[in-house]
Design a protein around this motif. Structure first.
Motif, PDB file in Angstrom:
ATOM      1  N   PRO A 111      -7.304   1.687   4.433  1.00  0.00           N
ATOM      2  CA  PRO A 111      -6.665   2.087   5.688  1.00  0.00           C
ATOM      3  C   PRO A 111      -5.385   2.860   5.411  1.00  0.00           C
ATOM      4  O   PRO A 111      -4.797   2.759   4.327  1.00  0.00           O
ATOM      5  N   ASP A 112      -4.938   3.610   6.388  1.00  0.00           N
ATOM      6  CA  ASP A 112      -3.655   4.294   6.250  1.00  0.00           C
ATOM      7  C   ASP A 112      -2.486   3.314   6.283  1.00  0.00           C
ATOM      8  O   ASP A 112      -1.466   3.521   5.628  1.00  0.00           O
ATOM      9  N   ILE A 113      -2.661   2.237   7.063  1.00  0.00           N
ATOM     10  CA  ILE A 113      -1.572   1.285   7.290  1.00  0.00           C
ATOM     11  C   ILE A 113      -2.079  -0.145   7.139  1.00  0.00           C
ATOM     12  O   ILE A 113      -3.145  -0.490   7.656  1.00  0.00           O
ATOM     13  N   GLY A 130      -5.059  -7.090   1.846  1.00  0.00           N
ATOM     14  CA  GLY A 130      -3.827  -6.362   2.116  1.00  0.00           C
ATOM     15  C   GLY A 130      -3.122  -5.955   0.837  1.00  0.00           C
ATOM     16  O   GLY A 130      -2.618  -4.822   0.725  1.00  0.00           O
ATOM     17  N   TYR A 131      -3.091  -6.842  -0.122  1.00  0.00           N
ATOM     18  CA  TYR A 131      -2.462  -6.565  -1.421  1.00  0.00           C
ATOM     19  C   TYR A 131      -3.103  -5.366  -2.099  1.00  0.00           C
ATOM     20  O   TYR A 131      -2.425  -4.438  -2.557  1.00  0.00           O
ATOM     21  N   LEU A 135      -1.604  -1.584  -2.916  1.00  0.00           N
ATOM     22  CA  LEU A 135      -1.616  -1.022  -4.268  1.00  0.00           C
ATOM     23  C   LEU A 135      -2.273   0.354  -4.294  1.00  0.00           C
ATOM     24  O   LEU A 135      -1.888   1.231  -5.087  1.00  0.00           O
ATOM     25  N   GLN A 136      -3.255   0.549  -3.412  1.00  0.00           N
ATOM     26  CA  GLN A 136      -3.978   1.825  -3.372  1.00  0.00           C
ATOM     27  C   GLN A 136      -3.237   2.892  -2.570  1.00  0.00           C
ATOM     28  O   GLN A 136      -3.685   4.027  -2.496  1.00  0.00           O
ATOM     29  N   GLY A 137      -2.108   2.523  -1.960  1.00  0.00           N
ATOM     30  CA  GLY A 137      -1.301   3.540  -1.297  1.00  0.00           C
ATOM     31  C   GLY A 137      -1.138   3.422   0.197  1.00  0.00           C
ATOM     32  O   GLY A 137      -0.513   4.296   0.817  1.00  0.00           O
ATOM     33  N   SER A 138      -1.680   2.370   0.823  1.00  0.00           N
ATOM     34  CA  SER A 138      -1.493   2.200   2.264  1.00  0.00           C
ATOM     35  C   SER A 138      -0.020   1.959   2.589  1.00  0.00           C
ATOM     36  O   SER A 138       0.709   1.358   1.798  1.00  0.00           O
ATOM     37  N   ARG A 172       5.935  -1.770  -2.472  1.00  0.00           N
ATOM     38  CA  ARG A 172       5.941  -0.991  -1.232  1.00  0.00           C
ATOM     39  C   ARG A 172       6.828  -1.693  -0.202  1.00  0.00           C
ATOM     40  O   ARG A 172       6.585  -2.841   0.154  1.00  0.00           O
ATOM     41  N   GLU A 173       7.856  -0.989   0.274  1.00  0.00           N
ATOM     42  CA  GLU A 173       8.791  -1.580   1.224  1.00  0.00           C
ATOM     43  C   GLU A 173       8.225  -1.508   2.635  1.00  0.00           C
ATOM     44  O   GLU A 173       7.668  -0.491   3.053  1.00  0.00           O
ATOM     45  N   ALA A 174       8.381  -2.598   3.380  1.00  0.00           N
ATOM     46  CA  ALA A 174       7.843  -2.652   4.734  1.00  0.00           C
ATOM     47  C   ALA A 174       8.750  -1.946   5.727  1.00  0.00           C
ATOM     48  O   ALA A 174       9.974  -2.023   5.634  1.00  0.00           O
TER      49      ALA A 174
END
Length: 261
Positions: A111-113, A130-131, A135-138, A172-174
């Motif tokens: 997913p994008d997000i 989700g993890y 890692l794949q860039g979402s 990845r920062e939320a």
């Protein structure tokens, strides 16, 4: 014209118990023609759930008078990430609310997000998916930052620790949309038809309710019916405009006395 943004947990109720005088406060706002919105970070249920809860307690509130961090996050995504797909870690009713808003829910592939809500049905499978997506860039978006959620007689773990876990594990920062992000206050202001500077934030938490008002440059009323007591206030560098015991005191202390006008 002023409008009130009003927290729920610890401000107008504890669990299924209304705080004494809270129903009269809301009724008094209606009688005086003062707009209000309930503004909550709790994203474990949809707006209808909270409307039903408040209705059971005698508040007579409609879903349109409630702004949850889920609704705010949905608007943020639609306004700023239009058309992007979302993997939502959410309870079934919240996931349905997100889908019904028109957001494109991811069905397969990355997913994008990745959207983290207060998912009380979360399990290892959701966490791991989700993890890997992160890692794949979402992109990582969360509805709110609270570490704990108040219950009738204690606190439950909220999503703050999960945000930090995902951030530390993926780098990845939320993006966090709910209180104290001033977006919630601005959305409430727009719904009430007042300027953000005319919103009075009423809440029991310094770190979310009162900080949001301070960051937005508007006024706040800290109620001592929930998380914050006078000792915690004394030790904090977050300062409310006014302090009172509970919402039961607001009409006489601040509205009818014209302190807010």
């Amino acid at each position: 014209m002023i409008g009130f943004a009003i927290d729920m947990d610890g401000t107008v109720y504890h669990g299924e118990r209304p705080i004494p005088g809270a129903r009269e406060f809301i009724a008094g706002l209606r009688e005086r023609g003062i707009p209000f919105r309930f503004v909550t970070n709790n994203s474990s249920h949809n707006r209808q759930f909270y409307a039903d809860r408040l209705d059971r307690m005698g508040f007579g509130v409609t879903p349109d008078e409630i702004l949850t961090s889920t609704v705010a996050t949905v608007r943020f995504i639609k306004d700023n990430r239009g058309g992007r797909s979302v993997y939502a870690m959410a309870t079934p009713d919240v996931k349905a609310e997100i889908a019904e808003s028109g957001i494109r829910m991811a069905s397969e592939g990355r997913p994008d997000i990745v959207l983290l809500t207060f998912d009380t049905t979360i399990d290892y499978g959701k966490i791991n998916r989700g993890y890997h997506y992160l890692l794949q860039g979402s992109e990582f978006i969360a509805t709110h930052p609270d570490d704990v959620c108040p219950t009738e007689d204690s606190y439950d773990i909220d999503i703050g620790p999960f945000i930090r876990m995902f951030e530390s594990m993926t780098g990845r920062e939320a993006t966090v949309v709910g209180k104290p992000n001033r977006l919630m206050l601005e959305m409430a202001a727009a719904e009430m038809g007042v300027g953000p500077e005319d919103v009075v934030m009423v809440g029991d938490r310094l770190s979310t309710d009162i900080r949001m008002a301070a960051d937005a440059g508007t006024r706040s009323i800290l109620v001592l019916s929930g998380e914050t007591d006078l000792e915690l206030l004394r030790r904090s560098d977050i300062r409310p405009t006014f302090v009172t015991g509970s919402v039961a005191d607001i009409l006489t202390e601040f509205v009818d006395s014209r302190k807010l006008f």
